[in-house]
Design an enzyme around this catalytic site. Structure first.
Site, PDB file in Angstrom:
ATOM      1  N   ASP A  37     -19.060  -0.095  27.298  1.00 44.73           N
ATOM      2  CA  ASP A  37     -20.177  -0.731  28.012  1.00 44.73           C
ATOM      3  C   ASP A  37     -20.527  -0.054  29.332  1.00 44.73           C
ATOM      4  OD1 ASP A  37     -17.888  -1.728  29.243  1.00 44.73           O
ATOM      5  OD2 ASP A  37     -18.422  -3.838  28.991  1.00 44.73           O
TER       6      ASP A  37
ATOM      7  N   GLN B 261     -14.904  -2.393  26.584  1.00 45.75           N
ATOM      8  CA  GLN B 261     -13.973  -1.313  26.263  1.00 45.75           C
ATOM      9  C   GLN B 261     -12.578  -1.853  25.915  1.00 45.75           C
ATOM     10  OE1 GLN B 261     -15.328   1.256  30.016  1.00 45.75           O
ATOM     11  NE2 GLN B 261     -14.127   2.444  28.571  1.00 45.75           N
ATOM     12  N   HIS B 262     -11.792  -0.980  25.323  1.00 42.89           N
ATOM     13  CA  HIS B 262     -10.322  -1.100  25.214  1.00 42.89           C
ATOM     14  C   HIS B 262      -9.764  -2.101  24.211  1.00 42.89           C
ATOM     15  CE1 HIS B 262     -10.733   1.086  28.930  1.00 42.89           C
ATOM     16  NE2 HIS B 262     -11.071   0.018  29.625  1.00 42.89           N
TER      17      HIS B 262
HETATM   18  O1  LIG Z   1     -12.103  -2.735  31.057  1.00 43.04           O
HETATM   19  C1  LIG Z   1     -13.208  -2.416  31.436  1.00 43.04           C
HETATM   20  C2  LIG Z   1     -13.503  -1.031  31.895  1.00 43.04           C
HETATM   21  O2  LIG Z   1     -12.387  -0.192  31.893  1.00 43.04           O
HETATM   22  C3  LIG Z   1     -14.309  -3.448  31.444  1.00 43.04           C
HETATM   23  O3  LIG Z   1     -15.414  -3.010  32.165  1.00 43.04           O
HETATM   24  C4  LIG Z   1     -14.666  -3.846  30.035  1.00 43.04           C
HETATM   25  O4  LIG Z   1     -15.373  -2.761  29.450  1.00 43.04           O
HETATM   26  C5  LIG Z   1     -15.401  -5.161  29.945  1.00 43.04           C
HETATM   27  O5  LIG Z   1     -16.633  -5.172  30.553  1.00 43.04           O
HETATM   28  P1  LIG Z   1     -17.619  -6.432  30.784  1.00 43.04           P
HETATM   29  O6  LIG Z   1     -17.560  -7.320  29.604  1.00 43.04           O
HETATM   30  O7  LIG Z   1     -17.249  -7.070  32.067  1.00 43.04           O
HETATM   31  O8  LIG Z   1     -18.974  -5.802  30.895  1.00 43.04           O
END
Ligand SMILES: O=C(CO)[C@@H](O)[C@H](O)COP(=O)(O)O
Ligand SMILES: Nc1ncnc2c1ncn2[C@@H]1O[C@H](COP(=O)(O)OP(=O)(O)O)[C@@H](O)[C@H]1O
Length: 469
Positions: A239, A73-74
């Site tokens: 994700d 995300q983000h």
């Molecule tokens: O910043 C967040 C949720 O807000 C993280 O969960 C990212 O979405 C990255 O996830 P992974 O690569 O660790 O699965």
């Protein structure tokens, strides 16, 4: 009759994973994988290259009817009017926009941010990265014609768009990922362009292209003549929402994911707005909501500790289970990369309680697991304060595959822990979304349980940790 196949992608922080599933049963028939570069600033081309390799590794898309892309995300993917990526993306775990987050929160107030978007800015969220861009690289900020997230941009590329075919209007996303931007009205389901303009320090952001938000059953296609022409392409998801879908999580389930990030989240029917900023009031991938707490330090705490001890993950787990709960007073506050929850972007990790007796390899291995789980247990408490019931905790992510992590989770958390069969749940959820887009119906695929560690709650672990907070 031939099997109908659907594919799902997880373009996560450390790697890209692809699963190909049988539409009928959900069985995984092929998988593929490729690594992503390290670092908190990554050029999106690296994700595209990894997706290309992972898809080939999974046998390609020729016999696949539909696909959807889940992703970290983000991350800020800023495009100019020619569809060119303006600068490498700043990822969710890049903390350089911490001051921008504080500034945005001060300007509008945490309550109003939470009411308008469901979140209070922290360095992870896209809006803060755009504000950082406006302040640190104004010439780049002036070029921004569209802003996408990692999964939106990959979906666009998969359909044959890019610098050679820069149709910015064709960018699409879904509610779950849009809700992590901090310029999306999560409860209402629409962008808040005033907040986008504020982030970019512009008077208006009406002319900035944002991905069109598709519903869970909606899809797009690759244009005629493109490599994905005729392939049904689902909205994709952030994700965590992808994992919730892959796990078929329903109210009462709380997912605890231990990947690069640590996340604790639940599927709820109503939006959550937490003006303290601890719980992010995201949307899920099915039309519901996904209150979530995230930590920056999770599986890599174990990677670092294993490296320090000169052992692999199996041996780290074995050592940890040799030590007693509480690690004889050794407490690792694992803020190796700063921290997001609690909001301490500049923090570093600290080891407390070192005595000649406590400083053993076994205690250190256990303290690392206890420390990362205590941060997530604080997250569970924060989510519960919003009325979320945790009937069971579903433990997933790379580190959940370590038996010591699940055994110690049953000591740290005061709710039953269930470890689903090890699998790439984000990619599985994306494949479920692809199936949904193809058939118009959410698939009813089953999820197998791998283990249910017996309840063994040891309050001493969190008491010690909280005493060092
Ligand atoms: O910043 C967040 C949720 O807000 C993280 O969960 C990212 O979405 C990255 O996830 P992974 O690569 O660790 O699965
Ligand atoms: N058995 C294990 N014990 C502890 N950590 C593990 C184990 N297997 C993998 N990991 C760690 O899990 C992480 C990858 O998890 P994953 O959920 O795929 O992350 P992400 O989705 O963020 O890329 C890596 O840091 C890896 O070293």
């Amino acid at each position: 009759m031939d099997m109908i196949l659907v594919a799902g992608v997880d373009s996560s922080t450390q790697s890209c994973k692809v699963v190909v599933r049988d539409l009928d049963t959900g069985a995984v028939v092929r998988t593929g994988r490729a690594s992503h570069p390290d670092g908190t600033e990554v050029h999106p081309d690296a994700w595209w290259d990894a997706l290309t390799v992972a898809l080939a590794d999974a046998g390609g898309l020729e016999d696949v009817a539909a696909i959807a892309v889940g992703g970290q995300q983000h991350g800020m993917v800023a495009l100019d009017a020619s569809g060119t990526v303006i600068r490498p993306a700043l990822l969710w775990n890049d903390t350089r926009s911490a001051q921008a987050a504080a500034d945005l929160t001060d300007e509008l107030g945490a309550e109003r941010y939470a009411a308008r978007t469901g979140v209070v800015p922290v360095a992870s969220f896209t809006a803060t990265k755009l504000r950082w861009l406006a302040d640190a690289e104004p010439e780049n900020a002036a070029r921004v014609a569209a802003v996408a997230l990692p999964h939106d941009w990959l979906t666009w590329r998969l359909r044959g768009f890019g610098p050679d075919n820069p149709v910015l209007e064709e960018l699409v996303t879904d509610r779950s990922d849009a809700s992590g931007t901090a310029y999306f009205d999560t409860a209402g389901g629409d962008y808040d362009r005033e907040l986008l303009a504020r982030a970019l320090r512009r008077d208006s952001a009406e002319n900035v292209m944002l991905p069109r938000v598709l519903g869970p059953a909606e899809s797009v296609e690759g244009p005629a003549g493109s490599p994905t022409s005729g392939l049904r392409i689902g909205a994709g998801a952030g994700d965590n929402a992808g994992a919730a879908l892959g796990l078929d999580a329903s109210p009462g389930d709380v997912v605890v994911s231990i990947g690069t990030s640590g996340t604790v989240f639940a599927v709820t029917r109503n939006p959550v707005q937490d003006a303290s900023g601890t719980v992010a009031g995201f949307a899920d991938a099915t039309g519901n909501f996904l209150p979530l707490v995230a930590t920056l330090n999770a599986a890599r705490v174990l990677d670092a500790t294993a490296r320090l001890l000169g052992v692999d993950h199996t041996e780290l787990g074995r050592l940890a289970l040799e030590a007693e709960p509480g690690s004889a007073g050794l407490v690792l506050q694992p803020y190796f990369e700063g921290e997001r929850t609690p909001n301490r972007p500049d923090a570093t990790a600290t080891l407390f309680g070192m005595t000649l007796g406590s400083t053993t390899r076994e205690n250190l291995a256990r303290a690392a697991i206890e420390g990362l789980l205590c941060g997530l247990a604080d997250g569970l408490d924060a989510i519960r304060r919003h009325g979320v019931v945790a009937s069971r905790l579903l433990l997933v992510g790379g580190a959940a595959q370590n038996p010591a992590v699940s055994a110690i989770a049953a000591q740290v958390f005061d709710a039953p822990v269930v470890v689903p069969e090890p699998a790439e749940y984000v990619a599985l959820g994306a494949a479920a979304q692809a199936a949904w887009a193809l058939t118009g119906t959410r698939p009813a695929w089953t999820v197998q349980t791998s283990s249910e560690p017996p309840a063994d709650h040891r309050p001493v672990i969190r008491e010690q940790y909280q005493a060092r907070a």
